[in-house]
Design a protein around this motif. Structure first.
Motif, PDB file in Angstrom:
ATOM      1  N   LYS A  62       0.833  -1.208   0.000  1.00 52.88           N
ATOM      2  CA  LYS A  62       0.000   0.000   0.000  1.00 52.88           C
ATOM      3  C   LYS A  62       0.861   1.249   0.000  1.00 52.88           C
ATOM      4  CE  LYS A  62      -4.088   1.933   2.249  1.00 52.88           C
ATOM      5  NZ  LYS A  62      -4.935   1.747   1.064  1.00 52.88           N
ATOM      6  N   LEU A  63       1.983   1.195   0.708  1.00 52.34           N
ATOM      7  CA  LEU A  63       2.899   2.323   0.708  1.00 52.34           C
ATOM      8  C   LEU A  63       3.439   2.593  -0.696  1.00 52.34           C
ATOM      9  CD1 LEU A  63       4.696   4.458   2.063  1.00 52.34           C
ATOM     10  CD2 LEU A  63       6.329   2.630   2.560  1.00 52.34           C
ATOM     11  N   CYS A  64       3.738   1.531  -1.432  1.00 54.97           N
ATOM     12  CA  CYS A  64       4.274   1.702  -2.787  1.00 54.97           C
ATOM     13  C   CYS A  64       3.265   2.430  -3.676  1.00 54.97           C
ATOM     14  CB  CYS A  64       4.631   0.343  -3.395  1.00 54.97           C
ATOM     15  SG  CYS A  64       6.022  -0.464  -2.572  1.00 54.97           S
ATOM     16  N   TYR A  65       1.991   2.092  -3.533  1.00 59.96           N
ATOM     17  CA  TYR A  65       0.972   2.788  -4.316  1.00 59.96           C
ATOM     18  C   TYR A  65       0.857   4.259  -3.934  1.00 59.96           C
ATOM     19  CZ  TYR A  65      -0.858  -1.562  -6.312  1.00 59.96           C
ATOM     20  OH  TYR A  65      -1.001  -2.731  -7.021  1.00 59.96           O
ATOM     21  N   LEU A  66       1.221   4.596  -2.686  1.00 54.31           N
ATOM     22  CA  LEU A  66       1.109   5.975  -2.203  1.00 54.31           C
ATOM     23  C   LEU A  66       2.323   6.828  -2.559  1.00 54.31           C
ATOM     24  CD1 LEU A  66      -0.821   7.770  -0.490  1.00 54.31           C
ATOM     25  CD2 LEU A  66       0.504   7.083   1.522  1.00 54.31           C
ATOM     26  N   LEU A  67       3.428   6.210  -2.959  1.00 52.38           N
ATOM     27  CA  LEU A  67       4.674   6.948  -3.184  1.00 52.38           C
ATOM     28  C   LEU A  67       4.550   8.090  -4.200  1.00 52.38           C
ATOM     29  CD1 LEU A  67       7.369   4.119  -3.041  1.00 52.38           C
ATOM     30  CD2 LEU A  67       6.877   5.897  -1.340  1.00 52.38           C
ATOM     31  N   PRO A  68       3.846   7.926  -5.322  1.00 51.17           N
ATOM     32  CA  PRO A  68       3.724   9.069  -6.237  1.00 51.17           C
ATOM     33  C   PRO A  68       3.063  10.285  -5.592  1.00 51.17           C
ATOM     34  CG  PRO A  68       3.138   7.037  -7.364  1.00 51.17           C
ATOM     35  CD  PRO A  68       3.295   6.695  -5.925  1.00 51.17           C
ATOM     36  N   LYS A  69       2.046  10.071  -4.774  1.00 49.06           N
ATOM     37  CA  LYS A  69       1.416  11.195  -4.091  1.00 49.06           C
ATOM     38  C   LYS A  69       2.356  11.804  -3.063  1.00 49.06           C
ATOM     39  CE  LYS A  69      -3.403   9.773  -4.667  1.00 49.06           C
ATOM     40  NZ  LYS A  69      -4.700   9.483  -3.992  1.00 49.06           N
ATOM     41  N   VAL A  70       3.154  10.951  -2.420  1.00 51.54           N
ATOM     42  CA  VAL A  70       4.120  11.461  -1.447  1.00 51.54           C
ATOM     43  C   VAL A  70       5.148  12.341  -2.143  1.00 51.54           C
ATOM     44  CG1 VAL A  70       5.952  10.790   0.148  1.00 51.54           C
ATOM     45  CG2 VAL A  70       3.793   9.548   0.146  1.00 51.54           C
TER      46      VAL A  70
END
Length: 873
Positions: free
Chosen positions: A625-633
Motif C-alpha cells: 500500500k505504501l508503494c501505491y502511495l509513493l507518487p502522491k508522497v
C-alpha cells in the motif's frame, strides 16, 4: 418433492420405532427420483443437437422449424442481434418463420417477441418504414392475446412505435381499425387497449382531426357499460386535453370529467378526481370556482363518510390542490381546507370507543394501513401546505401538526418527515430555530431508517440553524441549541452499534460539516477522539475511511496548536507505529486524505518521515500500500527546499528494490519506480504547468498560517484585556484615595495611555491583523467543506501576498521561524515548536548550531525591544 425430515428428538432404535425410521428413509430416497426421470434420453439429445457448421441465420431457421419451444424462444430473443449483423437475410428467412410460430407459441415466447421487437425499434437498426412494413402487423395481430400480461407487453411495444411512425401509417394502420375495435360489440380487452391507444394518438394529430375522428370515440368509451373501460378512458383524458388545447378541454373534457366524478364506480371517481387535479392549470378562474371547487368540496365531504376509497388519493394531492385553488378561496374556505388537512394528519390516532368483537377488530386492521398511508401523504404535503398558509404563519397554524407528524407512531410517517425536513427548514428561513427540537427528536429516533433519511441534508439543515435565525450570529453558531450536539453524538453511537454500516458511513461523511457550525473545542472534545476510536476499532473498511477523512477535516480547522499536536502525535504513534498492521494500513489512508486536504509543507513537516518508515514494515500488505502511495508522497515535495526529503525518498525506494523479498511487492515497486521517474518535482517558484496546483497549495498554506496567527492574536487580545482590567482597578482605587484630584486624573489618564504614538500604532497593527484573521475564519469556516479541494478559477493579485510577514524565511514556509509568532512576552510562544515530541522533517537545511545562535540573537533583540517599549510607556 418431500420435505427433509429433521430429527429434533432423541432417536430410539427399539423394535417399535425401527419401522418408522425405515419409512422416513424411504421418503428421503424419493427426492432423487424426479432428478433421474428428468434426464434426457439419447433420442432426445440427438433431436436437440444442431450441426455446428450452420451459420446464425440457418441455425435460427432450423430451430424455428423443427426445434422445441425453448429453442424457438432463444431464437426470438436473438432477433435484435441478427438484425444488427444481417438485417436483409433476417427479414427474408427468419421473420416468416417467426410469423408462423407466434400464433401457437406459449406465453414465454410471446413476451420475448414483444421485448425483441421493442429493442429493434429502440436500436434503430433498420429504417422506420422497413420496421412498419415488417413488424407492425405482427404487433397488431397479437394485441388482443388472451393473456393480459402478453397483451400489455405488445401494447407497450405499439405505443413506443406510435412515437416514431409517420402520421399516414398511423392513420391507415392504427386509427381506422380502432373505430371498430372500440365498439361495445368488441371484447373488454379490445376496448381497454383502444383507450390507451387513443390517449397516445392525441399528440400525433392536429386539433381538428382529433375533434372529428378521436373525440367521438373518447365520449363513447367514457360512457361504456364496464367500469374498467370508463376508468381507463378517464385516465387518458389528461393526454387528450394536452392535444386538443384549452378551449376544447373546457367544452368537451370538463363535462365528461364532471359526469365521471359522480360515477357509481369508486375506481372511476378516483380516476376522475386525479385527472381533475392534474388538469387544474388548464382551467380558468371561472371554471375553478364554479365547477372544480364544488367537486373538490364534495370529494372531501364524502371521503370520511361514504367514499373512503378516495381518501388516500385525496391526501396525496391535497397540497397541489390547495395551491392550485388558492386564488379563488374565501377566508372561510381557506380555513376549512386547512382544518381538513390537520384532521387527515391525525387520522387513525384517536382512541375510539366501540365494541371489541372480532368484526370490529378486523375492520380496524383493514383501515390501519389506509390511515398510515394518509398520514404519510400528509407528511409529504407539509411543505406545500406551508406555502398555502404562508411560512410566516407556520408557528401559529402548522407547528402543532408538524410536531405530531414528527412524533407519529409509524416509521413510514417519520421517515417521510425526515426526507422533507430540509424543505421545511428552507421555507422557515429566519424562523428555522422553531423546529430544532423536532430535529433532535428525529436524530434520536428509534428507527435507523428515519436517521438515514434525515442525514441526507443534515449539513444544510445545521447550516440554516447556525446562520438562519435573526438572534443567531455566525459567532455563536449552535450554542443556543445545547441539546443538539448530544443528539448528534448519540445518533452516531446508535448507527455504530447497528448492522447498517452504510448508514454509519454516510453519517460520518456528513459530520465533516461540523467545523462550519460548531466551535473547534466542541469538535475536539465531542467528536474528534471518537473518529480516532472508530478508525482503530471498527471492522468495516468504508466506515474507517469515512472516519479518517472526517478526522482530517476536523484537524484542518482546529484552532489550537496543542490540540493539533496531540492529534498528530496520536495518529503517528497509535496508527503509523501501531502493533496491528490494520492500523498501519489505515494510517496510510489517513495520510492520503492529509495530502488531499492540507498543504504540501504541512504533510512534509509531520507525516513525510513517518510514512517512509513503513518501508521497513514486516507485513507485505503495508509495504504494498505504501508503494501505491509513493507518487502522491513525491508530489508534496518542492526543490530545492525539500531536496533532503527527496534524497530520503530515493534512498527508501532503492532499499525496496534491493532488499524486497515479496514478489508481489517487488513488482509494484518496479511499476512505481517508472511512474516516479516520469514525475516532475515542483519548484519553489511558480511554474506554468503546475500553476493551478501551486495556487491551490499556497491557498491552503495561507489558511493554515492564518489559523496559527489568529490563535496567537487572540491570546494577545486576552492578555491585553486582562492588563486593561487590572489598570482600571488600580485607577479606581487611586480615585477613592484622592477624591480631590479625580477630575484631573480623568483628564490625564487617557493622555498617558495614548501618549506614545509608537505603541498606539503597534496596537492598531495588531487590531487590523486580528480583524483580518477573524474575517478569514468566518470565510473559511462557513465555506462548504467540499470546496477545500477545488482550485479557484480566478484570483486577485492580493491573493499571492501574505497577510503579515511573521518571522523569517518564505511567507508560506512551515519552518520553525515562520511559525514563531510575535509576542510581547520575552520568551515568545512558538507554534509547532521544534522542541515538541512530534517527529518532524525540517524544511530548513541549515546547521543546527546556526539555528541556535539565530534563535538566541532573536530572543536578545526581542528583550531589548521589550525594554524600550517599557521605557517609552
Amino acid at each position: 418433492m418431500h420435505p427433509i425430515i429433521i430429527f429434533s428428538y432423541k432417536m430410539d432404535f427399539s423394535q417399535n420405532n425401527l419401522f418408522g425410521y425405515i419409512e422416513d428413509l424411504q421418503e428421503l430416497t424419493i427426492i432423487e427420483r424426479p432428478v433421474r426421470r428428468s434426464l434426457k434420453t439419447p433420442e432426445e439429445i440427438e433431436r436437440l443437437t444442431v450441426d455446428e457448421e450452420l451459420n446464425d441465420i440457418e441455425r435460427a431457421v432450423y430451430l424455428l422449424s423443427s426445434g422445441q419451444d425453448i429453442q424457438g424462444t432463444s431464437v426470438v430473443a436473438s432477433l435484435p442481434v441478427l438484425m444488427r449483423q444481417n438485417p436483409a437475410e433476417t427479414l427474408r428467412r427468419v421473420l416468416p418463420k417467426v410469423r408462423e410460430v407466434l400464433p401457437v407459441a406459449g406465453v414465454e415466447m410471446q413476451l420475448t417477441a414483444a421485448v425483441s421487437l421493442l429493442t429493434i425499434l429502440q436500436e434503430e437498426s433498420i429504417s422506420i418504414h422497413t420496421y412498419s412494413h415488417s413488424f407492425l402487423h405482427i404487433i397488431l395481430q397479437n394485441l388482443e392475446h388472451r393473456d393480459a400480461g402478453v397483451s400489455n407487453a405488445w401494447l407497450e411495444t405499439l405505443l413506443a412505435a406510435i412515437e416514431a411512425l409517420p402520421k399516414e401509417t398511423i392513420r391507415h394502420e392504427i386509427l381506422n381499425p380502432l373505430v371498430s375495435k372500440a365498439q361495445l360489440s368488441q371484447t373488454l380487452q379490445s376496448r381497454l387497449v383502444s383507450c390507451k391507444i387513443l390517449g397516445k394518438l392525441a399528440n400525433k394529430f392536429e386539433a381538428h382531426i382529433i375533434k372529428r375522428e378521436i373525440l367521438p370515440l373518447v365520449k363513447s368509451l367514457c360512457q361504456d357499460v364496464e367500469y374498467e373501460v370508463r376508468s381507463c378512458m378517464c385516465r387518458q383524458l389528461e393526454l387528450i386535453a394536452q392535444g386538443i388545447g384549452t378551449e376544447l378541454t373546457k367544452n368537451v373534457v370538463l363535462p365528461e370529467l364532471v359526469e365521471l366524478a359522480r360515477d357509481e364506480g369508486s375506481s372511476v371517481r378516483l380516476a376522475a378526481f386525479e385527472t381533475l387535479v392534474n388538469l387544474l392549470e388548464m382551467f380558468d378562474a371561472d371554471d375553478r370556482s364554479q365547477t372544480v371547487l364544488p367537486l373538490v368540496k364534495s370529494f372531501c365531504e364524502k371521503s370520511f363518510k361514504a367514499d373512503e376509497s378516495i381518501l388516500v388519493s385525496l391526501s396525496f394531492h391535497l397540497g397541489k390542490l390547495c395551491n392550485g385553488l388558492y386564488g379563488i378561496f374565501t377566508p372561510e374556505q381557506h380555513l376549512r381546507f386547512l382544518e381538513f388537512y390537520k384532521k387527515l394528519c391525525t387520522l387513525g390516532l384517536e382512541q375510539e370507543n366501540g365494541h371489541n368483537d372480532n368484526q370490529v377488530q378486523l375492520q380496524t386492521l383493514e383501515q390501519e394501513k389506509k390511515y398510515i398511508s394518509v398520514r404519510k401523504n400528509c407528511a409529504y404535503n407539509l411543505p406545500a401546505m406551508m406555502v398555502f398558509v404562508d411560512p410566516k404563519n407556520f408557528n401559529l397554524e402548522l407547528y402543532s401538526t408538524f410536531f405530531c407528524l414528527c412524533h407519529d407512531p409509524e416509521v413510514l410517517v417519520r421517515h417521510t418527515m425526515a426526507i422533507g425536513f430540509y424543505e421545511v427548514a428552507k421555507l422557515l428561513n429566519t424562523d428555522v430555530y422553531v423546529i430544532h427540537k423536532e430535529l433532535v427528536a428525529l436524530l434520536q429516533d428509534e428507527s435507523l431508517e428515519v436517521l438515514d433519511a434525515l442525514i441526507g441534508y443534515l449539513p444544510e439543515i445545521l447550516e440554516l440553524l447556525s446562520t438562519g435565525g435573526e438572534n443567531i450570529g455566525t459567532e455563536s453558531k449552535l450554542l443556543n441549541f445545547p441539546e443538539l450536539i448530544p443528539a448528534l453524538t448519540r445518533a452516531e453511537q446508535r448507527a455504530a452499534t447497528s448492522l447498517k454500516w452504510r448508514t454509519h458511513e454516510k453519517l460520518l461523511q456528513k459530520y465533516a460539516c461540523l467545523p462550519h457550525v460548531i466551535s473547534s473545542d466542541q469538535i475536539y472534545y465531542r467528536f474528534l477522539h471518537r473518529m480516532l476510536s472508530i478508525i482503530m476499532t471498527n471492522n468495516v473498511l468504508p466506515v474507517q475511511k469515512a472516519a479518517a477523512r472526517t478526522l482530517c477535516v476536523y484537524l484542518r480547522y482546529n484552532r489550537k496548536q496543542e490540540q493539533r499536536h496531540e492529534v498528530i502525535q496520536k495518529l503517528i504513534e497509535q496508527l503509523g507505529q501501531g502493533k496491528s498492521y490494520w492500523n498501519r494500513l489505515r494510517f496510510l489512508d489517513t495520510c492520503e486524505f492529509i495530502i488531499e486536504l492540507f498543504s504540501k509543507s504541512f504533510f512534509c513537516e509531520y507525516f513525510f518521515l513517518p510514512v517512509l518508515e513503513l518501508t521497513h514494515d514486516p507485513v507485505a500488505n503495508v509495504r504494498m500500500k505504501l508503494c501505491y502511495l509513493l507518487p502522491k508522497v513525491k508530489s508534496t515535495l518542492k526543490v530545492p527546499t525539500d531536496k533532503h526529503l527527496l534524497q530520503q525518498l530515493e534512498l527508501c525506494v532503492r532499499k525496496l528494490l534491493c532488499e524486497e523479498k515479496d514478489k508481489d511487492v517487488l513488482s509494484i515497486v518496479k511499476k512505481m519506480v517508472l511512474e516516479l521517474d516520469r514525475m516532475e518535482t515542483s519548484l519553489d517558484a511558480f511554474q506554468k504547468r503546475f500553476y493551478e496546483n501551486d495556487l491551490l497549495d499556497q491557498q491552503k498554506e495561507r489558511e493554515e498560517h492564518l489559523l496559527l496567527e489568529m490563535e496567537q492574536l487572540e491570546k494577545e487580545k486576552q492578555q491585553n484585556e486582562g492588563r486593561s482590567t487590572s489598570m482600571s482597578d488600580k485607577m479606581y482605587e487611586k480615585k477613592r484615595r484622592d477624591s480631590k484630584a479625580s477630575t484631573t486624573l480623568a483628564k490625564t489618564i487617557p493622555m498617558s495611555v495614548s501618549g506614545n504614538p509608537g505603541a498606539a500604532a503597534g496596537k492598531e497593527v495588531k487590531k487590523s491583523k486580528l480583524v483580518r484573521s477573524q474575517s478569514f475564519s468566518s470565510q473559511a469556516l462557513h465555506s462548504k467543506y467540499g470546496n477545500i479541494d477545488k482550485c479557484p478559477s480566478k484570483s486577485s493579485s492580493t491573493g499571492y501576498t501574505s497577510v503579515s510577514a511573521v518571522g523569517k524565511g518564505s511567507m508560506f514556509s512551515f519552518s520553525d521561524d515562520s511559525f514563531r509568532t510575535r509576542s510581547s512576552n520575552p520568551s515568545g510562544t512558538a507554534a509547532f515548536s521544534s522542541a515538541s515530541t512530534l517527529p518532524s522533517s525540517s524544511r530548513n537545511t541549515s546547521n543546527s548550531v546556526d539555528q541556535k545562535s539565530n534563535g538566541s540573537k532573536e530572543s536578545h533583540s526581542r528583550k531589548v525591544s521589550l525594554k524600550n517599549r517599557k521605557s517609552n510607556s
